[in-house]
Design a protein around this motif. Structure first.
Motif, mmCIF file in Angstrom:
data_model
loop_
_atom_site.group_PDB
_atom_site.id
_atom_site.type_symbol
_atom_site.label_atom_id
_atom_site.label_comp_id
_atom_site.label_asym_id
_atom_site.label_seq_id
_atom_site.Cartn_x
_atom_site.Cartn_y
_atom_site.Cartn_z
ATOM 1 N N LEU A 121 -35.636 -65.112 -15.121
ATOM 2 C CA LEU A 121 -34.599 -64.103 -15.327
ATOM 3 C C LEU A 121 -33.234 -64.645 -14.907
ATOM 4 O O LEU A 121 -32.225 -64.423 -15.591
ATOM 5 N N TYR A 122 -33.203 -65.360 -13.779
ATOM 6 C CA TYR A 122 -31.958 -66.016 -13.368
ATOM 7 C C TYR A 122 -31.490 -66.984 -14.449
ATOM 8 O O TYR A 122 -30.295 -67.041 -14.790
ATOM 9 N N THR A 177 -41.104 -77.245 -10.302
ATOM 10 C CA THR A 177 -41.343 -78.009 -11.529
ATOM 11 C C THR A 177 -41.370 -77.100 -12.755
ATOM 12 O O THR A 177 -40.780 -77.414 -13.799
ATOM 13 N N VAL A 178 -42.035 -75.953 -12.627
ATOM 14 C CA VAL A 178 -42.105 -75.027 -13.760
ATOM 15 C C VAL A 178 -40.727 -74.449 -14.061
ATOM 16 O O VAL A 178 -40.358 -74.283 -15.231
ATOM 17 N N VAL A 179 -39.964 -74.139 -13.015
ATOM 18 C CA VAL A 179 -38.597 -73.640 -13.232
ATOM 19 C C VAL A 179 -37.773 -74.681 -13.984
ATOM 20 O O VAL A 179 -37.016 -74.347 -14.905
ATOM 21 N N TRP A 180 -37.925 -75.944 -13.623
ATOM 22 C CA TRP A 180 -37.199 -77.002 -14.339
ATOM 23 C C TRP A 180 -37.637 -77.072 -15.807
ATOM 24 O O TRP A 180 -36.794 -77.193 -16.698
ATOM 25 N N LEU A 181 -38.939 -76.981 -16.050
ATOM 26 C CA LEU A 181 -39.424 -77.038 -17.435
ATOM 27 C C LEU A 181 -38.859 -75.890 -18.261
ATOM 28 O O LEU A 181 -38.464 -76.078 -19.415
ATOM 29 N N ILE A 182 -38.821 -74.703 -17.666
ATOM 30 C CA ILE A 182 -38.263 -73.553 -18.388
ATOM 31 C C ILE A 182 -36.764 -73.744 -18.609
ATOM 32 O O ILE A 182 -36.220 -73.357 -19.646
ATOM 33 N N SER A 183 -36.092 -74.364 -17.648
ATOM 34 C CA SER A 183 -34.636 -74.539 -17.738
ATOM 35 C C SER A 183 -34.229 -75.455 -18.882
ATOM 36 O O SER A 183 -33.079 -75.404 -19.330
#
Length: 260
Positions: A41-42, A126-132
């Motif tokens: 969401l961020y 890591t998942v946040v980076w992939l989504i980013s």
């Protein structure tokens, strides 16, 4: 000492580490999925809606600037949450008494909790980076330094989580560490803005925020621009992590507030 621990001295450590990993994996919806959704969401707000409309650093979109901060924020919050909640629940439910009579040395005790928490925090990061990657392409100026800073940040907050769990009197006290200490320091540490744009004395005060060095060092390693040097960012972060480790080791070695 049991025969197994005599011939396999690392067996108690491995067993405790496995138990801690399984603990957060069994409730992965809460421990992994929820923070990932929150970070997404961020990313949507600051990436899709503001990413190309705001510029706080020349040559970089706002999304490129803010994504490293969101990644390290996910690492910090989830690493702290893992050790603090796990150890506090063991104290609260009385299970810590059974653990203390097992042949687990204080360093093994600390590292089992620490490594499990670091795994959770780094997985979320890591998942946040992939989504980013959907919202911004990061240059990854120094990927090894970025990984090293993420490891230091997760190790630091694993120790802080242990300390908080030992000193906490109840669930409200434990939540205060997150809501009234970590969260404000993260937000005021330059996640959403470079401190170089702040007027005095606020810019100067930001250098007193220990989380600024984690955030700035990580961002510096990714985009190649930071408000402080690598030496200062890594030096301060490593120094704080070392102090917290010895503090946690001292408390656990003494059994402070762990025994009934």
């Amino acid at each position: 000492m049991s025969a197994d621990s005599k011939y396999y001295p690392w067996l108690p450590f491995v067993t405790l580490l496995r138990k801690e990993i399984l603990r957060f994996m069994r409730v992965s919806t809460q421990t992994l999925l929820t923070p990932i959704v929150t970070a997404s969401l961020y990313l949507f707000v600051f990436g899709a809606t503001l990413g190309d409309r705001l510029h706080v650093l020349p040559g970089f979109s706002y999304a490129q600037f803010v994504v490293p901060g969101l990644i390290i924020m996910g690492v910090i919050n989830n690493t702290f949450a893992n050790t603090s909640s796990s150890l506090f629940m063991s104290r609260y439910l009385g299970g810590i008494v059974d653990l203390l009579v097992t042949p687990v040395s204080p360093p093994q005790f600390i590292m089992a909790y620490t490594l499990a928490a670091m795994l959770r925090g780094l997985l979320v990061g890591t998942v946040v980076w992939l989504i980013s990657t959907v919202f911004a392409a990061l240059p990854w100026e120094s990927p090894l330094l970025a990984v090293l800073m993420a490891v230091i940040a997760s190790f630091l907050f694993a120790q802080f989580g242990l300390i908080a769990a030992i000193y906490a009197h109840n669930f409200d006290t434990l939540s205060m560490y997150s809501n009234f200490l970590i969260l404000p320091l993260v937000y005021l540490g330059g996640v959403f803005y470079p401190i170089s744009i702040l007027p005095d004395p606020w810019g100067t005060f930001s250098y007193l925020n220990p989380l600024f060095y984690l955030i700035d060092g990580f961002r510096h390693a990714i985009i190649g621009v930071g408000d402080t040097s690598y030496l200062v960012a890594f030096g301060v972060s490593f120094g704080i992590a070392t102090i917290l480790f010895f503090w946690a080791a001292w408390l656990i070695g003494k059994g402070y507030r762990l025994r009934a």
